[in-house]
Design a protein around this motif. Sequence first.
Motif, mmCIF file in Angstrom:
data_model
loop_
_atom_site.group_PDB
_atom_site.id
_atom_site.type_symbol
_atom_site.label_atom_id
_atom_site.label_comp_id
_atom_site.label_asym_id
_atom_site.label_seq_id
_atom_site.Cartn_x
_atom_site.Cartn_y
_atom_site.Cartn_z
ATOM 1 N N HIS A 1 13.866 9.143 -10.294
ATOM 2 C CA HIS A 1 12.933 10.133 -9.761
ATOM 3 C C HIS A 1 13.360 11.514 -10.256
ATOM 4 O O HIS A 1 14.492 11.941 -10.024
ATOM 5 C CB HIS A 1 12.912 10.090 -8.234
ATOM 6 N N THR B 1 14.626 15.516 -8.336
ATOM 7 C CA THR B 1 15.918 16.161 -8.104
ATOM 8 C C THR B 1 16.160 17.288 -9.097
ATOM 9 O O THR B 1 16.639 18.353 -8.732
ATOM 10 C CB THR B 1 17.059 15.125 -8.213
ATOM 11 N N ALA C 1 4.591 8.508 -8.009
ATOM 12 C CA ALA C 1 4.798 7.760 -6.761
ATOM 13 C C ALA C 1 4.228 8.539 -5.588
ATOM 14 O O ALA C 1 4.937 8.901 -4.637
ATOM 15 C CB ALA C 1 6.292 7.497 -6.567
ATOM 16 N N ARG D 1 6.633 6.243 6.500
ATOM 17 C CA ARG D 1 5.978 7.374 5.825
ATOM 18 C C ARG D 1 4.673 6.821 5.278
ATOM 19 O O ARG D 1 3.808 6.429 6.053
ATOM 20 C CB ARG D 1 6.907 7.953 4.742
ATOM 21 N N TYR E 1 5.865 -1.051 -4.728
ATOM 22 C CA TYR E 1 7.059 -0.214 -4.621
ATOM 23 C C TYR E 1 7.270 0.217 -3.181
ATOM 24 O O TYR E 1 6.334 0.208 -2.375
ATOM 25 C CB TYR E 1 6.963 0.998 -5.552
ATOM 26 N N HIS F 1 9.795 3.148 -0.741
ATOM 27 C CA HIS F 1 10.855 4.160 -0.664
ATOM 28 C C HIS F 1 11.562 4.010 0.679
ATOM 29 O O HIS F 1 10.967 4.249 1.728
ATOM 30 C CB HIS F 1 10.285 5.570 -0.815
ATOM 31 N N HIS G 1 19.213 7.013 4.844
ATOM 32 C CA HIS G 1 20.007 8.113 5.386
ATOM 33 C C HIS G 1 20.115 7.856 6.886
ATOM 34 O O HIS G 1 19.110 7.809 7.589
ATOM 35 C CB HIS G 1 19.326 9.465 5.131
ATOM 36 N N GLY H 1 14.907 1.499 -4.383
ATOM 37 C CA GLY H 1 16.168 2.086 -4.816
ATOM 38 C C GLY H 1 16.222 3.595 -4.692
ATOM 39 O O GLY H 1 15.377 4.308 -5.239
ATOM 40 N N THR H 2 17.241 4.060 -3.973
ATOM 41 C CA THR H 2 17.499 5.494 -3.841
ATOM 42 C C THR H 2 18.955 5.744 -4.247
ATOM 43 O O THR H 2 19.669 4.819 -4.641
ATOM 44 C CB THR H 2 17.321 5.951 -2.379
ATOM 45 N N CYS H 3 19.382 6.985 -4.063
ATOM 46 C CA CYS H 3 20.776 7.307 -4.374
ATOM 47 C C CYS H 3 21.736 6.561 -3.459
ATOM 48 O O CYS H 3 22.919 6.462 -3.762
ATOM 49 C CB CYS H 3 20.994 8.815 -4.287
ATOM 50 N N ARG I 1 14.717 3.485 -8.564
ATOM 51 C CA ARG I 1 14.205 4.844 -8.803
ATOM 52 C C ARG I 1 15.077 5.907 -8.125
ATOM 53 O O ARG I 1 14.558 6.782 -7.433
ATOM 54 C CB ARG I 1 12.779 4.987 -8.249
ATOM 55 N N PRO I 2 16.379 5.884 -8.289
ATOM 56 C CA PRO I 2 17.196 6.907 -7.629
ATOM 57 C C PRO I 2 16.916 8.285 -8.216
ATOM 58 O O PRO I 2 16.554 8.406 -9.384
ATOM 59 C CB PRO I 2 18.623 6.455 -7.954
ATOM 60 N N GLY I 3 17.078 9.312 -7.390
ATOM 61 C CA GLY I 3 16.855 10.674 -7.878
ATOM 62 C C GLY I 3 18.101 11.528 -7.765
ATOM 63 O O GLY I 3 18.611 12.075 -8.744
ATOM 64 N N THR I 4 18.638 11.613 -6.542
ATOM 65 C CA THR I 4 19.694 12.577 -6.225
ATOM 66 C C THR I 4 21.003 12.299 -6.946
ATOM 67 O O THR I 4 21.864 13.178 -7.061
ATOM 68 C CB THR I 4 19.899 12.609 -4.691
#
Length: 374
Positions: free
Chosen positions: A51, A54, A94, A151, A179, A181, A186, A224-226, A242-245
């Motif tokens: 993503h 970031t 997305a 969300r 997909y 998110h 967190h 997939g995230t960070c 799709r990790p971003g951070t």
Amino acid sequence: MTSTAHAVRSPRQRLEMLDTPCVVVDRTRFEANLNRMAAHARSAGLDLRPHAKTHKSIAVGTRQTGLGAIGVTVAKPEEAMVFWRAGFKPIFLAYPPVGEHKLSRLRPAFEAGDLIVGLDDTGVAAELGAFATRNGTTVPVMFEVDVGMGRTGLPSGRAAADAALAVAQLTGVRLAGIYAHEGHAHGVGRAGLPAFSREIAERLRTTAELIRAAGQTCEIVSAGTCLTSWHLSRDQGVTEIRPGTYVFNDVRTVVDGGAEWDDCAATVLATVISRPDPARFVIDAGSKTLTTAFDETYGYGLIQGIDGARLARLSEEHGIVTLANPSYDIRIGDRVTVVPIHVCVTVNMHRELFVIDGEEIVDTLVVDAGLLTR
Ligand SMILES: Cc1ncc(COP(=O)(O)O)c(C=O)c1O
């Protein structure tokens, strides 16, 4: 007339030459972050579609694709078009493109066949399909599955599968996959992330299987995230992450178990502008530099290298730091570095990021899509 036979080399730019506040990126950490995720994706058999929210930077996106990413993910049409004009393809938007403004903005990328669109509603898909048909094209779409964040997306399982199948029947769109998110990672805690990630993958796998059981292909299964990407692999039924951070990391990523402090590559460099009393100093970075992202433990950002310092309050252009040890020798004009709580929103406020190697500035990363929210 004098001739200049030799190019004049500009003097080396050093950290102290930078005006503040500004964002500096530690090259070694940044490169390590990029390489670590690329290597993980390879070894887990997953496609990497990071993503770009970031960094919002063509230069960083180019590093990611250079290391094997199959394209970038973005949230907004304006961002999509910045990356598309720079030659990125395919781009995964997305975010549901609701309304004529969005569709018109995206038209050149649709026509070139370079966009995949995320959505969670048959009506939105129908409008997109009609627009695509009018423009003589077909747009690949990914249906969004809610895996618990609450969300966008329809609940995993039957609800999402049936809606995705309905979308697949529309003209002008083609169902490329599903997909999710899982931003609610967190708060799960470092120890809980492996099981949490497996459950996310299982929900998506089940949904994809329901779609396939109805005779419809569902090629892409994206999550997939960070935090979770590290615990996902293709054998769980996911095809891409799709990790971003992860490119920079921040206080949130470390606290929530996706990175270590030494992986935080981006910091805000700030100057002490006031020392009004022994227990407090003030820096030139406030909410317009750091944003109001807040952490109960660390306040508005981690002040590096000063024990007991807490970035306790922000005005727009002032950061008020309290000191547990009032005898600490910190003076007006001193410089401090702050690890942002949420680096994506901090980067979005800056035009460029200065890459450093020790004290030397070695590169500048332009935030090409900064502040673009439409
Ligand atoms: C749709 C989507 N995918 C991927 C990501 C990447 O998450 P992270 O930055 O935690 O890696 C986000 C983050 O907001 C997102 O909204």
